[in-house]
Motif scaffolding. Structure first.
Motif, PDB file in Angstrom:
ATOM      1  N   ILE A 153       0.930  -1.151  -0.012  1.00 42.22           N
ATOM      2  CA  ILE A 153       0.110  -0.162   0.050  1.00 42.22           C
ATOM      3  C   ILE A 153       0.985   1.294   0.002  1.00 42.22           C
ATOM      4  N   ASN A 154       0.761   2.163  -0.900  1.00 42.17           N
ATOM      5  CA  ASN A 154       1.276   3.353  -1.290  1.00 42.17           C
ATOM      6  C   ASN A 154       0.459   4.526  -1.101  1.00 42.17           C
ATOM      7  N   VAL A 155       0.681   5.467  -0.278  1.00 40.78           N
ATOM      8  CA  VAL A 155      -0.276   6.618  -0.131  1.00 40.78           C
ATOM      9  C   VAL A 155       0.767   7.854  -0.582  1.00 40.78           C
ATOM     10  N   ASN A 156       0.402   8.660  -1.350  1.00 44.08           N
ATOM     11  CA  ASN A 156       1.098  10.064  -1.600  1.00 44.08           C
ATOM     12  C   ASN A 156       0.091  11.134  -1.423  1.00 44.08           C
ATOM     13  N   ILE A 157      -0.006  11.969  -0.439  1.00 44.89           N
ATOM     14  CA  ILE A 157      -0.798  13.147  -0.591  1.00 44.89           C
ATOM     15  C   ILE A 157      -0.167  14.328  -0.764  1.00 44.89           C
ATOM     16  N   SER A 158      -0.533  15.003  -1.894  1.00 49.66           N
ATOM     17  CA  SER A 158       0.359  16.269  -2.011  1.00 49.66           C
ATOM     18  C   SER A 158      -0.116  17.189  -1.216  1.00 49.66           C
ATOM     19  N   GLU A 159       1.016  18.374  -1.110  1.00 47.31           N
ATOM     20  CA  GLU A 159       0.900  19.274  -0.038  1.00 47.31           C
ATOM     21  C   GLU A 159      -0.298  20.157  -0.381  1.00 47.31           C
ATOM     22  N   GLN A 160      -1.184  20.360   0.452  1.00 46.79           N
ATOM     23  CA  GLN A 160      -2.322  21.283   0.203  1.00 46.79           C
ATOM     24  C   GLN A 160      -2.193  22.643  -0.283  1.00 46.79           C
ATOM     25  N   ALA A 161      -2.678  23.066  -1.119  1.00 48.99           N
ATOM     26  CA  ALA A 161      -2.445  24.579  -1.609  1.00 48.99           C
ATOM     27  C   ALA A 161      -3.716  25.587  -0.654  1.00 48.99           C
ATOM     28  N   GLU A 162      -3.291  26.676  -0.478  1.00 51.67           N
ATOM     29  CA  GLU A 162      -4.015  27.420   0.217  1.00 51.67           C
ATOM     30  C   GLU A 162      -5.553  27.633  -0.133  1.00 51.67           C
ATOM     31  N   GLY A 163      -6.711  27.287   0.660  1.00 51.53           N
ATOM     32  CA  GLY A 163      -7.932  27.137   0.306  1.00 51.53           C
ATOM     33  C   GLY A 163      -8.555  25.725  -0.399  1.00 51.53           C
ATOM     34  N   ASN A 164      -7.565  25.104  -0.490  1.00 47.23           N
ATOM     35  CA  ASN A 164      -7.897  23.688  -1.315  1.00 47.23           C
ATOM     36  C   ASN A 164      -7.551  22.385  -0.179  1.00 47.23           C
ATOM     37  N   TRP A 165      -8.674  22.113   0.252  1.00 42.87           N
ATOM     38  CA  TRP A 165      -8.770  20.987   1.138  1.00 42.87           C
ATOM     39  C   TRP A 165      -8.339  19.589   0.528  1.00 42.87           C
ATOM     40  N   PRO A 212      -5.963  18.144  -2.490  1.00 44.12           N
ATOM     41  CA  PRO A 212      -5.069  18.441  -3.586  1.00 44.12           C
ATOM     42  C   PRO A 212      -5.081  17.475  -4.668  1.00 44.12           C
ATOM     43  N   ALA A 213      -5.087  18.014  -5.822  1.00 42.49           N
ATOM     44  CA  ALA A 213      -4.891  17.114  -7.060  1.00 42.49           C
ATOM     45  C   ALA A 213      -3.538  16.524  -7.064  1.00 42.49           C
ATOM     46  N   GLY A 214      -3.528  15.466  -7.813  1.00 43.82           N
ATOM     47  CA  GLY A 214      -2.139  14.898  -7.599  1.00 43.82           C
ATOM     48  C   GLY A 214      -2.101  13.716  -6.515  1.00 43.82           C
ATOM     49  N   SER A 215      -2.703  13.943  -5.605  1.00 42.06           N
ATOM     50  CA  SER A 215      -2.643  13.040  -4.483  1.00 42.06           C
ATOM     51  C   SER A 215      -3.067  11.464  -4.980  1.00 42.06           C
ATOM     52  N   GLN A 216      -2.098  10.468  -4.505  1.00 41.93           N
ATOM     53  CA  GLN A 216      -2.462   9.146  -5.011  1.00 41.93           C
ATOM     54  C   GLN A 216      -2.635   8.211  -4.000  1.00 41.93           C
ATOM     55  N   VAL A 217      -3.355   7.058  -4.196  1.00 39.70           N
ATOM     56  CA  VAL A 217      -3.263   5.842  -3.183  1.00 39.70           C
ATOM     57  C   VAL A 217      -3.227   4.644  -4.103  1.00 39.70           C
ATOM     58  N   GLN A 218      -2.222   3.724  -3.842  1.00 38.22           N
ATOM     59  CA  GLN A 218      -2.149   2.379  -4.530  1.00 38.22           C
ATOM     60  C   GLN A 218      -2.189   1.245  -3.746  1.00 38.22           C
ATOM     61  N   ILE A 219      -2.700   0.263  -4.198  1.00 38.93           N
ATOM     62  CA  ILE A 219      -2.817  -1.192  -3.273  1.00 38.93           C
ATOM     63  C   ILE A 219      -2.423  -2.038  -4.449  1.00 38.93           C
ATOM     64  N   LYS A 220      -1.618  -2.590  -4.131  1.00 44.14           N
ATOM     65  CA  LYS A 220      -0.904  -3.948  -5.122  1.00 44.14           C
ATOM     66  C   LYS A 220      -0.596  -5.006  -4.503  1.00 44.14           C
ATOM     67  N   ASN A 221      -1.123  -6.146  -5.106  1.00 40.13           N
ATOM     68  CA  ASN A 221      -0.746  -7.571  -4.840  1.00 40.13           C
ATOM     69  C   ASN A 221       0.347  -7.911  -5.559  1.00 40.13           C
ATOM     70  N   PRO A 222       1.970  -7.927  -4.936  1.00 39.06           N
ATOM     71  CA  PRO A 222       2.990  -8.132  -5.764  1.00 39.06           C
ATOM     72  C   PRO A 222       2.898  -9.660  -6.387  1.00 39.06           C
ATOM     73  N   THR A 223       2.364 -10.469  -5.813  1.00 34.91           N
ATOM     74  CA  THR A 223       2.516 -11.987  -6.435  1.00 34.91           C
ATOM     75  C   THR A 223       1.741 -11.881  -7.694  1.00 34.91           C
ATOM     76  N   THR A 224       0.452 -11.388  -7.635  1.00 35.03           N
ATOM     77  CA  THR A 224      -0.281 -11.305  -9.167  1.00 35.03           C
ATOM     78  C   THR A 224      -0.238 -10.001  -9.781  1.00 35.03           C
ATOM     79  N   GLY A 225       0.378  -9.105  -9.377  1.00 31.99           N
ATOM     80  CA  GLY A 225       0.481  -7.742 -10.111  1.00 31.99           C
ATOM     81  C   GLY A 225      -0.775  -7.000 -10.105  1.00 31.99           C
ATOM     82  N   LYS A 226      -1.711  -7.413  -9.717  1.00 36.35           N
ATOM     83  CA  LYS A 226      -3.087  -6.549  -9.737  1.00 36.35           C
ATOM     84  C   LYS A 226      -2.975  -5.471  -8.948  1.00 36.35           C
TER      85      LYS A 226
END
Length: 148
Positions: free
Chosen positions: A38-50, A52-66
């Motif tokens: 599980i990888n979570v990358n939350i971009s720095e919030q810009a003023e007035g933007n609760w 932020p665009a570009g924030s990401q969450v990834q959940i991956k099964n390394p065995t199957t690649g799904k």
């Protein structure tokens, strides 16, 4: 970790992201186990933007690649409200499914859209001010909830 646990973690992360509970300074989280990364990358919030665009969450099964990937892409007008929008891609590189998730800051409006392999809408769920609507890819509606 089971698929249900991974989806629960994604849901909780989405709720925290949508509510602004993860802070203003950007956050990176990585968790790795035998069956799931599980990888979570939350971009720095810009003023007035609760949310932020570009924030990401990834959940991956390394065995199957799904993998399940969610990326906040910005905002979109829906009715008379501005909703935050994220794209969710699940599956493998060869066979994946796309979802669009939109929500309002007051949490009174939520829209989930599933896209088919052809890129067209196959199912849309709309929750708006207590009213729920489900629309299939052929435009048929099922409405329930608050009555006028």
């Amino acid at each position: 970790m089971s698929k249900k646990q991974a989806i629960l973690i994604l849901f909780l992360t989405t709720v925290l992201l949508a509510s602004g509970c993860l802070g203003d300074s950007g956050t990176k989280i990585s968790i790795s186990g035998n069956e799931t990364e599980i990888n979570v990358n939350i971009s720095e919030q810009a003023e007035g933007n609760w949310c932020p665009a570009g924030s990401q969450v990834q959940i991956k099964n390394p065995t199957t690649g799904k993998a399940l990937n969610m990326t906040v892409t910005g905002t979109e007008e829906f009715g008379n409200k501005t909703l935050y929008k994220a794209m969710i891609i699940t599956g493998s590189e060869e066979n994946n499914t796309g979802y669009e998730y939109m929500w309002s800051q007051d949490k009174n409006t939520t829209v989930w859209t599933k896209y088919g392999e052809d890129g067209n809408i196959s199912l849309r769920y709309v929750y708006e001010d207590g009213k729920k609507t489900i629309i299939n890819g052929e435009g048929r509606l099922l409405e329930f909830g608050v009555r006028p």
